[in-house]
Design a protein around this motif. Structure first.
Motif, short mmCIF file in Angstrom:
data_model
loop_
_atom_site.label_atom_id
_atom_site.label_comp_id
_atom_site.label_asym_id
_atom_site.label_seq_id
_atom_site.Cartn_x
_atom_site.Cartn_y
_atom_site.Cartn_z
N ARG A 140 -8.75 1.80 3.16
CA ARG A 140 -7.94 0.97 2.25
C ARG A 140 -6.94 0.12 3.03
O ARG A 140 -6.66 -1.03 2.66
N ILE A 141 -6.40 0.69 4.11
CA ILE A 141 -5.47 -0.07 4.95
C ILE A 141 -6.19 -1.24 5.61
O ILE A 141 -5.71 -2.38 5.61
N ARG B 185 3.80 7.87 6.19
CA ARG B 185 3.56 6.60 6.86
C ARG B 185 3.76 6.67 8.37
O ARG B 185 2.92 6.16 9.13
N ALA C 159 0.84 -1.19 0.00
CA ALA C 159 0.00 0.00 0.00
C ALA C 159 0.88 1.25 0.00
O ALA C 159 1.92 1.29 0.67
N GLU C 160 0.48 2.25 -0.79
CA GLU C 160 1.21 3.51 -0.82
C GLU C 160 0.74 4.39 0.33
O GLU C 160 -0.41 4.82 0.36
N LEU C 161 1.63 4.63 1.27
CA LEU C 161 1.26 5.38 2.47
C LEU C 161 2.11 6.64 2.58
O LEU C 161 3.25 6.59 3.05
N LYS C 162 1.56 7.76 2.13
CA LYS C 162 2.26 9.03 2.31
C LYS C 162 2.23 9.40 3.79
O LYS C 162 1.21 9.25 4.45
N ARG D 102 -10.54 12.24 3.61
CA ARG D 102 -9.33 11.65 3.03
C ARG D 102 -8.68 10.64 3.97
O ARG D 102 -8.27 9.55 3.54
N LEU D 103 -8.59 10.99 5.25
CA LEU D 103 -7.98 10.06 6.21
C LEU D 103 -8.84 8.82 6.40
O LEU D 103 -8.32 7.70 6.49
N TRP E 34 -1.46 16.61 7.84
CA TRP E 34 -2.57 16.65 6.88
C TRP E 34 -3.38 17.94 6.93
O TRP E 34 -4.06 18.28 5.99
N GLN F 176 -8.22 6.64 3.45
CA GLN F 176 -6.91 6.01 3.50
C GLN F 176 -6.88 4.83 4.47
O GLN F 176 -6.39 3.74 4.15
N MET G 117 0.75 8.06 9.92
CA MET G 117 -0.36 7.12 9.88
C MET G 117 -0.24 6.09 11.01
O MET G 117 -1.23 5.75 11.66
#
Length: 386
Positions: free
Chosen positions: A324-325, A216, A211-214, A317-318, A301, A321, A219
């Motif tokens: 998806r995680i 991270r 997973a692409e985690l900007k 958005r969070l 963010w 995200q 997060m």
């Protein structure tokens, strides 16, 4: 039509009457007849539509309509954002509705309309009724003769639950009645481990790539803070670095959903996650994409704007995200807000704190609402039995 006359001084007086909207005739004075005609024409068009301009509300000696009560309440009382949003949505719903006509039948009819016409969820109905009930409480206390008692306080328990008649009326419109659902979803120990593996950058077994985690590390910390502190998502991502007191192991929240301030104690796990996160940010970790604490904010963010649309955008958005995680971790039905539920339940399971003490931590103003978060696992309760 307004009546008008020229005074001995040469000015023009206009008298406007509107039963149900104006408590008494309204007298306005103008320098010229033309000026008065133009103004009164516009004013009468608004009054005919049931709209009372704000400048006239301020002139009136008492509250007359429901909209009067809502506007005055919102102007004179400091309210949480949630109530402001709900009450703004109600302004104009009952154009011209006199407070003298607000009785139990009116309250019951409104609830029935939310179920049969709007097909709202019971929880949403309770939110709207609660916000307006608090407004009417204030109107009653203000001493206006237009509303002596608050009829919303007379509604029976479970007023928001759909009856058989409500459900039949909704189905007749080819719609589905809403049920009162209280989420009791809690992540299992294995799900927590799977989520942390995804946050650590591992590839899920059912995915071709990681997973692409900007941001991270942020997060990771937000997840740990959520499941350990019972704070709401917005309360966390709007934190300032100075709000975290490591020495006292607390976070001071000065802006919460219900408008009150509170201190949130941190577990040793949350405190360790904070220290690890701070170390990464101060060390210039590449995954933080240049973010630092120079602006005072703890997370990357949010830009500090209190604009509701900005805040809502960050939350969406969070939430997406983390959705998806969680999906990658095999628990796609889990929501970020469920972490608050989990943290609250742990306070019941792992401490001897009272309901009142836990409410001070979580920020629940109503212990009845708090109990919805305290769904203790049956297996945990069973081991305490003889």
């Amino acid at each position: 039509m307004a009546t008008k006359r020229m005074r001995p001084s040469g000015t023009w007086e206009f008298i406007i009457r509107r039963k149900g909207i104006l408590p008494k005739p309204l007298s306005l004075t103008f320098d010229t007849e033309e000026e008065g005609d133009a103004y009164v024409r516009r004013l009468e068009q608004m009054l005919d539509a049931g709209i009372l301009p704000e400048d006239l509300v301020a002139r009136r000696s008492e509250l007359v309509t429901v909209d009067d009560g809502i506007r005055s309440y919102m102007t004179k009382v400091s309210l949480p954002d949630s109530d402001v949003s709900l009450l703004n949505a109600l302004i104009g719903r009952w154009t011209g509705q006199a407070l003298t006509g607000v009785d139990y039948q009116w309250a019951e009819g409104w609830v029935k309309s939310m179920k049969r016409k709007d097909v709202m969820a019971p929880s949403t109905i309770r939110h709207y009724v609660g916000a307006l009930a608090r407004c009417f409480d204030w109107v009653v206390r203000s001493g206006t003769p237009s509303l002596a008692t608050n009829p919303l306080r007379l509604l029976p328990k479970r007023y928001a639950t759909y009856t058989e008649e409500d459900s039949a009326a909704v189905r007749a419109q080819d719609k589905t009645p809403k049920e009162d659902e209280h989420r009791d979803r809690r992540p299992s120990a294995n799900e927590e481990k799977a989520i942390r593996r995804i946050l650590d950058g591992e590839k899920a077994e059912n995915r071709q790539r990681r997973a692409e985690l900007k941001y991270r590390p942020a997060m990771v910390f937000l997840f740990e803070l959520g499941i350990e502190s019972a704070m709401r998502m917005r309360e966390m991502y709007t934190l300032d670095v100075t709000q975290v007191d490591v020495g006292r192991r607390t976070v001071f929240l000065d802006k919460t959903k219900n408008g009150s301030k509170r201190q949130v104690p941190l577990t040793t796990v949350a405190l360790r996650a904070f220290e690890d996160y701070v170390e990464l940010v101060k060390g210039g970790d590449a995954e933080m994409d240049g973010f630092n604490f120079d602006g005072g904010l703890l997370f990357p963010w949010w830009d500090g704007s209190r604009d509701k649309k900005v805040l809502a955008g960050v939350s969406v958005r969070l939430s997406g995200q983390f959705g998806r995680i969680f999906d990658a971790a095999g628990c796609g039905d889990l929501k970020f807000h469920d972490l608050r539920h989990e943290a609250t339940s742990r306070l019941y399971e792992r401490t001897s704190l009272s309901d009142v003490q836990i409410a001070k931590i979580t920020g629940h103003s109503d212990t009845k609402v708090l109990m919805r978060y305290s769904n203790l696992r049956g297996s945990d309760l069973a081991v305490r039995l003889w």
